[in-house]
Design a protein around this motif. Structure first.
Motif, PDB file in Angstrom:
ATOM      1  N   TYR A   1       0.598  -1.071   0.026  1.00 56.59           N
ATOM      2  CA  TYR A   1       0.108  -0.019  -0.133  1.00 56.59           C
ATOM      3  C   TYR A   1       0.892   1.256   0.198  1.00 56.59           C
ATOM      4  O   TYR A   1       0.478   2.220  -0.604  1.00 56.59           O
ATOM      5  CB  TYR A   1      -1.049   0.054   1.272  1.00 56.59           C
ATOM      6  CG  TYR A   1      -2.033  -0.965   1.027  1.00 56.59           C
ATOM      7  CD1 TYR A   1      -2.549  -1.654  -0.166  1.00 56.59           C
ATOM      8  CD2 TYR A   1      -2.876  -1.489   2.025  1.00 56.59           C
ATOM      9  CE1 TYR A   1      -3.514  -2.202  -0.326  1.00 56.59           C
ATOM     10  CE2 TYR A   1      -3.899  -2.296   2.063  1.00 56.59           C
ATOM     11  CZ  TYR A   1      -4.272  -2.845   0.849  1.00 56.59           C
ATOM     12  OH  TYR A   1      -5.262  -3.728   0.579  1.00 56.59           O
TER      13      TYR A   1
ATOM     14  N   TYR B   1       2.367   1.906  -3.305  1.00 50.34           N
ATOM     15  CA  TYR B   1       1.338   2.142  -4.546  1.00 50.34           C
ATOM     16  C   TYR B   1       0.862   3.754  -4.243  1.00 50.34           C
ATOM     17  O   TYR B   1       0.635   4.462  -4.952  1.00 50.34           O
ATOM     18  CB  TYR B   1      -0.048   1.248  -4.232  1.00 50.34           C
ATOM     19  CG  TYR B   1      -1.064   1.584  -5.002  1.00 50.34           C
ATOM     20  CD1 TYR B   1      -1.465   1.299  -6.359  1.00 50.34           C
ATOM     21  CD2 TYR B   1      -2.332   2.507  -4.296  1.00 50.34           C
ATOM     22  CE1 TYR B   1      -2.337   2.032  -7.101  1.00 50.34           C
ATOM     23  CE2 TYR B   1      -3.338   2.848  -5.449  1.00 50.34           C
ATOM     24  CZ  TYR B   1      -3.447   2.781  -6.427  1.00 50.34           C
ATOM     25  OH  TYR B   1      -4.409   2.980  -7.317  1.00 50.34           O
ATOM     26  N   TRP B   2       0.768   4.014  -2.720  1.00 50.76           N
ATOM     27  CA  TRP B   2       0.389   5.589  -2.512  1.00 50.76           C
ATOM     28  C   TRP B   2       1.742   6.339  -2.906  1.00 50.76           C
ATOM     29  O   TRP B   2       1.211   7.546  -3.488  1.00 50.76           O
ATOM     30  CB  TRP B   2       0.322   5.563  -0.789  1.00 50.76           C
ATOM     31  CG  TRP B   2       0.260   6.863  -0.474  1.00 50.76           C
ATOM     32  CD1 TRP B   2      -0.852   7.783  -0.592  1.00 50.76           C
ATOM     33  CD2 TRP B   2       1.521   7.646   0.102  1.00 50.76           C
ATOM     34  NE1 TRP B   2      -0.318   9.140   0.060  1.00 50.76           N
ATOM     35  CE2 TRP B   2       0.801   8.714   0.202  1.00 50.76           C
ATOM     36  CE3 TRP B   2       2.698   7.209   0.379  1.00 50.76           C
ATOM     37  CZ2 TRP B   2       1.742   9.953   0.988  1.00 50.76           C
ATOM     38  CZ3 TRP B   2       3.623   8.450   0.760  1.00 50.76           C
ATOM     39  CH2 TRP B   2       3.050   9.413   0.951  1.00 50.76           C
TER      40      TRP B   2
ATOM     41  N   LYS C   1       1.406   6.822  -6.590  1.00 46.11           N
ATOM     42  CA  LYS C   1       0.076   7.437  -7.222  1.00 46.11           C
ATOM     43  C   LYS C   1       0.459   9.134  -6.878  1.00 46.11           C
ATOM     44  O   LYS C   1       0.079  10.020  -7.725  1.00 46.11           O
ATOM     45  CB  LYS C   1      -0.993   7.223  -6.642  1.00 46.11           C
ATOM     46  CG  LYS C   1      -1.458   5.953  -6.805  1.00 46.11           C
ATOM     47  CD  LYS C   1      -1.949   5.743  -8.295  1.00 46.11           C
ATOM     48  CE  LYS C   1      -3.380   6.421  -8.528  1.00 46.11           C
ATOM     49  NZ  LYS C   1      -3.871   6.028  -9.814  1.00 46.11           N
TER      50      LYS C   1
END
Length: 244
Positions: A47, A50-51, A54
């Protein structure tokens, strides 16, 4: 928070209440994920990656293709790091063999309609393709688990081979669930999907119920499902109170 808070609650209950372990060090181990089951820190790292990506993509207005490239590059780098520095002795390939499931899942989600059409297409070629993928997955599982030569290879090479064990079989299951969708479209599977994370957390402790008596396996399943549903109901209400 969806991962951390349920983990904290269930593990603290298990350590403090069930195991009657009030030692501050063990409580801190739970809070800091020191003795968490491998999946918890694994999914948290996913996570975070991914964060972070992004944020970079949005900040610099990068294209979706660049995002995918960065995503697979980061997971490839993490794959190498895991292969050298985060090895679980009892299951050396456990972390590595799951590595590209998450980026592939993002691709599937972003292109859902096209992927769904591909997986639901019924033809002889598609049948042969997925049978080949299934045979590959089963064959690689047998080869890695039974071959002394494979186990003697360097860990990085062993982990590269392990990529072709679990993920191909997961893809075959997706194909099967798409083609035979009515079998999966029922309340039982939906319930299992809703409480799947709770099941995962609770089974880490409830599996101690299993013994040489085969009936204990069913007892473990029933107890796990009941506790998972109970915790899901409690936590849903708990979240509403917190949000207010």
């Amino acid at each position: 928070m969806a991962v951390i808070v349920p983990y904290w609650i269930i593990y603290l209950i298990a350590v403090v209440v069930i195991k009657s372990d009030y030692h501050l060090r063990n409580i801190m181990n739970v809070l800091l994920f020191v003795k968490a089951n491998w999946y918890i820190p694994y999914i948290l790292i996913i996570y975070v990656i991914y964060w972070f990506l992004k944020v970079i993509v949005i900040k610099f207005k990068l294209s979706q293709g660049v995002f995918y490239g960065l995503l697979f590059a980061c997971f490839s780098l993490w794959f190498v790091i895991v292969s050298y520095y985060f090895i679980i002795e009892s299951a050396p390939s456990l972390l590595a063999r799951q590595m590209f499931a998450f980026p592939l899942g993002i691709l599937f989600y972003d292109h859902y309609d096209k992927i769904r059409l591909f997986f639901t297409r019924r033809s002889m070629i598609m049948t042969i393709l997925f049978l080949t993928i299934m045979i590959l997955g089963i064959g690689m599982n047998v080869l890695i688990n039974k071959s002394d030569f494979i186990s003697s290879l360097p860990n990085l090479l062993n982990n590269i081979l392990s990529l072709f064990t679990i993920l191909p079989l997961a893809i075959v299951v997706i194909r099967f669930s798409c083609v035979f969708y009515p079998l999966f479209n029922n309340a039982g599977f939906k319930f299992m999907g809703i409480v799947s994370y709770e099941i995962y957390l609770i089974q880490y402790f409830s599996r101690d119920i299993v013994s040489s008596n085969s009936l204990s396996l069913y007892a473990c399943l029933i107890v796990t499902l009941i506790l998972a549903w109970g915790f899901y109901w409690f936590y849903s209400h708990f979240k509403k109170i917190l949000m207010k």
